[in-house]
Every structure is written in structure tokens, then in C-alpha cells.
Design a protein around this motif. Structure first.
Motif, PDB file in Angstrom:
ATOM      1  N   LEU A  48       0.844  -1.426  -0.061  1.00  0.00           N
ATOM      2  CA  LEU A  48       0.162  -0.066  -0.221  1.00  0.00           C
ATOM      3  C   LEU A  48       0.785   1.414  -0.028  1.00  0.00           C
ATOM      4  CD1 LEU A  48      -2.949  -0.962   2.377  1.00  0.00           C
ATOM      5  CD2 LEU A  48      -2.945  -0.782  -0.170  1.00  0.00           C
ATOM      6  N   PHE A  49       1.874   1.321   0.851  1.00  0.00           N
ATOM      7  CA  PHE A  49       2.724   2.570   1.074  1.00  0.00           C
ATOM      8  C   PHE A  49       3.614   2.622  -0.038  1.00  0.00           C
ATOM      9  CE2 PHE A  49       1.285   1.903   5.528  1.00  0.00           C
ATOM     10  CZ  PHE A  49       0.908   3.384   5.764  1.00  0.00           C
ATOM     11  N   LEU A  50       4.100   1.402  -0.835  1.00  0.00           N
ATOM     12  CA  LEU A  50       4.773   1.606  -1.828  1.00  0.00           C
ATOM     13  C   LEU A  50       4.100   2.209  -3.000  1.00  0.00           C
ATOM     14  CD1 LEU A  50       7.560   0.787  -3.009  1.00  0.00           C
ATOM     15  CD2 LEU A  50       6.582  -1.485  -3.590  1.00  0.00           C
ATOM     16  N   ILE A  51       2.699   1.840  -3.311  1.00  0.00           N
ATOM     17  CA  ILE A  51       1.818   2.261  -4.142  1.00  0.00           C
ATOM     18  C   ILE A  51       1.789   4.041  -4.190  1.00  0.00           C
ATOM     19  CG2 ILE A  51      -0.412   2.528  -5.226  1.00  0.00           C
ATOM     20  CD1 ILE A  51      -0.435  -0.581  -4.950  1.00  0.00           C
ATOM     21  N   THR A 126       4.165   3.941 -14.172  1.00  0.00           N
ATOM     22  CA  THR A 126       4.776   2.442 -14.862  1.00  0.00           C
ATOM     23  C   THR A 126       4.825   1.497 -13.639  1.00  0.00           C
ATOM     24  OG1 THR A 126       5.691   3.649 -16.548  1.00  0.00           O
ATOM     25  CG2 THR A 126       6.417   1.454 -15.994  1.00  0.00           C
ATOM     26  N   ARG A 127       5.402   2.079 -12.520  1.00  0.00           N
ATOM     27  CA  ARG A 127       5.924   1.221 -11.229  1.00  0.00           C
ATOM     28  C   ARG A 127       4.441   0.604 -10.651  1.00  0.00           C
ATOM     29  NH1 ARG A 127       7.910  -1.765 -10.138  1.00  0.00           N
ATOM     30  NH2 ARG A 127       8.721  -1.714  -8.156  1.00  0.00           N
ATOM     31  N   VAL A 128       3.290   1.502 -10.772  1.00  0.00           N
ATOM     32  CA  VAL A 128       2.062   1.330 -10.004  1.00  0.00           C
ATOM     33  C   VAL A 128       1.644   0.023 -10.917  1.00  0.00           C
ATOM     34  CG1 VAL A 128      -0.114   1.661  -9.247  1.00  0.00           C
ATOM     35  CG2 VAL A 128       1.880   3.459  -8.630  1.00  0.00           C
ATOM     36  N   ALA A 129       1.585   0.409 -12.216  1.00  0.00           N
ATOM     37  CA  ALA A 129       1.048  -0.733 -13.145  1.00  0.00           C
ATOM     38  C   ALA A 129       1.741  -2.197 -12.713  1.00  0.00           C
ATOM     39  CB  ALA A 129       1.000   0.006 -14.561  1.00  0.00           C
ATOM     40  N   GLN A 130       2.850  -2.008 -12.699  1.00  0.00           N
ATOM     41  CA  GLN A 130       3.603  -3.245 -12.499  1.00  0.00           C
ATOM     42  C   GLN A 130       3.211  -3.664 -11.028  1.00  0.00           C
ATOM     43  OE1 GLN A 130       7.796  -2.089 -13.013  1.00  0.00           O
ATOM     44  NE2 GLN A 130       7.793  -1.833 -15.268  1.00  0.00           N
ATOM     45  N   ILE A 131       3.205  -3.154 -10.233  1.00  0.00           N
ATOM     46  CA  ILE A 131       2.662  -3.660  -8.803  1.00  0.00           C
ATOM     47  C   ILE A 131       1.376  -4.466  -8.990  1.00  0.00           C
ATOM     48  CG2 ILE A 131       2.430  -3.133  -6.358  1.00  0.00           C
ATOM     49  CD1 ILE A 131       4.567  -1.152  -6.564  1.00  0.00           C
TER      50      ILE A 131
END
Length: 373
Positions: A48-51, A126-131
Motif C-alpha cells: 500500500l505505502f509503496l503504491i 509505470t511502477r504502480v501498473a507493474q505492482i
């Protein structure tokens, strides 16, 4: 130089405070959304916090222009209220000079917003989509929480386990309820309920995953009817759906800016103009905010705040609407979003020169009346 540092400090301090409040409000709403997905088992709580961290640049690129706009209104409004601007005007501080001083911190904000808009925000998307793609690849065992009913497959399946081993392979006290649909998936044919003392996950050589239940019952039937069928079993295997992992990211907001430049895709052209518009937005709102911050001490500093906010909302709304029209090809690419900035730049110039022009005309009229008298 002393006056410039004083004005810049007032604007940047207010900008920081306003932007922090807006950021907390916006991120809280988005965090609640992700938290609800984690509670339903669609997301791993650990990401969650990473997103939220990767979404931060996307939030800031829109918050900072608004924060600067409100910061100028509040900071300069206080200076007008306390007659500090009157003193500065008496020493030769014109509206044009004040605007020039304000444009310097605004340029710093525009550089930061440009960095976020053209670089960090697409990387964050991009990183959120990958997660999220990785989360879609998780099985029920990866998101299952002991002691909680977890809805899956858009609520068509509910899973519960009383106990779960540390390696997430052994379950105790299992309950599974699943709706049975027709072959075309359009009609519900009943409900199947599985209860078992224990269960375990087995992975076959071909990658197929099975939930093997032991010592339990299966109940089939339709709610409201007395035609339920109960089957006792020692061992019962349930095939778990294989997760589909997508490595492609279709969101144009995730496309690097260098790939947008020179593209023939209309949506990519619209996205590039939008990313360039956000830093330009900073200068236009500064041009509008400086004259709008001028208030009469007897009227209060918040008199023009509401009309100013409505003007900003109109600017952003028209910009978003023009972006949608550009996506559909209703606006020529050469015209794009630039006409919106041009219109509001003219509004800002009108606000900047209207008050001095009105005072000049009033003074000329008074002198004429004195001459006639």
C-alpha cells in the motif's frame, strides 16, 4: 533584494503549507480506496505505502500549481490587509514589478512541476501498473487472511479460513461459498458451499494449483428451496484459477516523454501537450493571482478568494475538456491546448492592467471636475 526575499519567503511558506494540506486530503482519499481493496483481498497490504509513494509525483504535479495560486492570494492578501503593500507601493512597487518578483519563485515551482510531469510521474505510473499486475498474479493463498471472509471474483466466491500456516500452504477450518453459473455465465444456477476441517495447496508439474480439502462436506442447492444436496468427503480437490500476468502497460500516462515526442498517435500527442501544459499553467495562474490578491483592508483578505478559486477551476476544467476533445480529434493538433492558455493569459493581463487603468481614468475625471469648478 530585501523586498524580493521577503515576498518570496511569504509566497513559498504559504505554498508549502497549502500544498501539504491538499496533499494530505487527496492522498487520504486514495489511500482509503487502496485500503478497501486490501481488506477485500485484492491487494497485499504490504504494497500500500509503496503504491502511494509512486503515486506521489502524479499528485504533486497538480497540487503545486493550485498551492502556488492560493499561496499568492493568501500571502499577498495579508500584506494588503496589514497595509504593507501600501507602503511598498508608496516606495515605487508597481503591480508589474510585483509580478516580476513573483515570477521568480513561480519559475522554480514550474521547473519542479515540469520535472514531475515529464519525468517522475510517468515512471511512477509505470511502477504502480507493474505492482498491480503482480498483485493480479497472486492466488487466494497469497492474499488470504485468517479469520476474515474474503470476497473474490467480483463477489461470486467467498473464502474463509480459521487458521493459516506461516508458509501459507496449510489451512484449518475452511469455508468456501461459490455461485454456480450457466455455461454462458449469464444466469445463476445455485450455490455450492464447501466446509472442511483442513486444506492444503498442491502445485502440479504443469503449474496447475489445487486446493485439497480434507474431512468435510459439500452442499449444493438454491437459496429459498428445499432441494439441497449434501455430500460428505474425505478428500476433495478444487482447481484454482491460474493467474494471468500482463507485462504490457496500456496506460498512456506511463509512456515516457521521449516516446511521445514525434509520435503520430493522437492520444500520445494529447498526452505530450498535457504534460507541457502543467508547467505552463504555473506561470498563467501566477499572472492571474497577483492582481486578484489585491484587496481593500476594509473588505478583508478573503473577499476575492472564492471568485479566484472559481476562475482557477474554470481554467483547469476547460483544459481537461480541451484535452478530451483533442483525444477525439475535434480540435486541430496545431491548436491543441494552447488556446486555453492564451485565453486565460489574456484574462490575467486584463486583471493586471484594469485596476491601474481605472484609477488613472478616475483621477483624470476628478481633475477635470476640479478644473470646471
Amino acid at each position: 533584494m530585501i523586498v524580493f526575499r521577503y515576498l518570496s519567503r511569504e509566497v513559498l511558506t504559504t505554498l508549502t503549507a497549502v500544498s501539504a494540506v491538499l496533499l494530505v486530503i487527496i492522498m487520504s482519499g486514495r489511500f482509503i480506496k487502496y485500503l478497501a481493496q486490501a481488506a477485500s483481498g485484492a491487494l497485499d497490504p504490504g504494497v500500500l505505502f509503496l503504491i502511494m509513494g509512486f503515486r506521489l509525483p502524479g499528485f504533486l504535479q497538480l497540487i503545486l500549481p493550485l498551492g502556488l495560486f492560493l499561496g499568492i492570494l493568501l500571502a499577498y492578501g495579508r500584506l494588503y490587509l496589514e497595509s504593507e503593500m501600501t507602503v511598498l507601493s508608496a516606495t515605487g512597487m508597481s503591480q508589474q514589478r510585483l509580478l516580476g518578483y513573483t515570477m521568480i519563485p513561480a519559475a522554480l515551482v514550474a521547473l519542479l512541476v515540469g520535472w514531475l510531469s515529464l519525468g517522475l510521474a510517468p515512471q511512477g505510473v509505470t511502477r504502480v501498473a507493474q505492482i498491480l499486475n503482480e498483485q493480479d498474479a497472486l492466488t487466494e493463498f497469497d492474499t488470504l487472511v485468517p479469520g476474515r471472509f474474503q470476497a473474490l471474483r467480483e463477489g461470486s466466491r467467498v473464502t474463509y479460513t480459521q487458521e493459516l500456516s506461516n508458509d501459507r500452504s496449510e489451512l484449518g477450518g475452511v469455508f468456501i461459498s461459490e455461485k454456480r453459473l450457466s455455461n454462458d455465465g449469464a444466469k445463476e444456477r445455485g450455490i455450492t458451499v464447501l466446509v472442511a476441517e483442513s486444506g492444503r495447496q498442491e502445485v502440479q508439474a504443469d503449474g496447475s494449483r489445487y486446493l485439497v480439502l480434507e474431512n468435510g462436506y459439500r452442499y449444493d442447492g438454491n437459496p429459498g428451496k428445499a432441494d439441497y444436496r449434501a455430500i460428505k468427503y474425505d478428500t476433495y480437490g478444487v482447481l484454482l484459477p491460474k493467474p494471468e500476468v500482463s507485462s504490457e502497460i496500456s496506460d498512456r500516462e506511463a509512456v515516457p516523454t521521449r516516446d511521445l515526442i514525434g509520435s503520430d498517435n493522437i492520444r500520445y500527442q494529447s498526452e505530450l501537450q498535457w504534460r507541457l501544459s502543467i508547467p505552463l499553467l504555473v506561470f498563467i495562474v501566477t499572472l492571474m493571482a497577483v492582481p486578484l490578491s489585491r484587496v481593500n483592508p476594509r473588505q478583508g483578505r478573503f473577499l476575492k478568494l472564492l471568485p479566484a478559486i472559481l476562475l482557477y477551476m474554470a481554467y483547469l476544467s476547460i483544459l481537461i475538456a480541451a484535452r478530451g476533445a483533442l483525444d477525439k480529434g475535434k480540435i486541430p493538433h496545431a491548436l491543441g491546448l494552447w488556446w486555453v492558455h492564451g485565453v486565460f493569459a489574456l484574462i490575467g493581463l486584463s486583471l493586471l492592467y484594469w485596476e491601474p487603468l481605472r484609477l488613472k481614468m478616475l483621477s483624470r475625471k476628478q481633475r477635470a471636475e476640479v478644473a470646471r469648478g
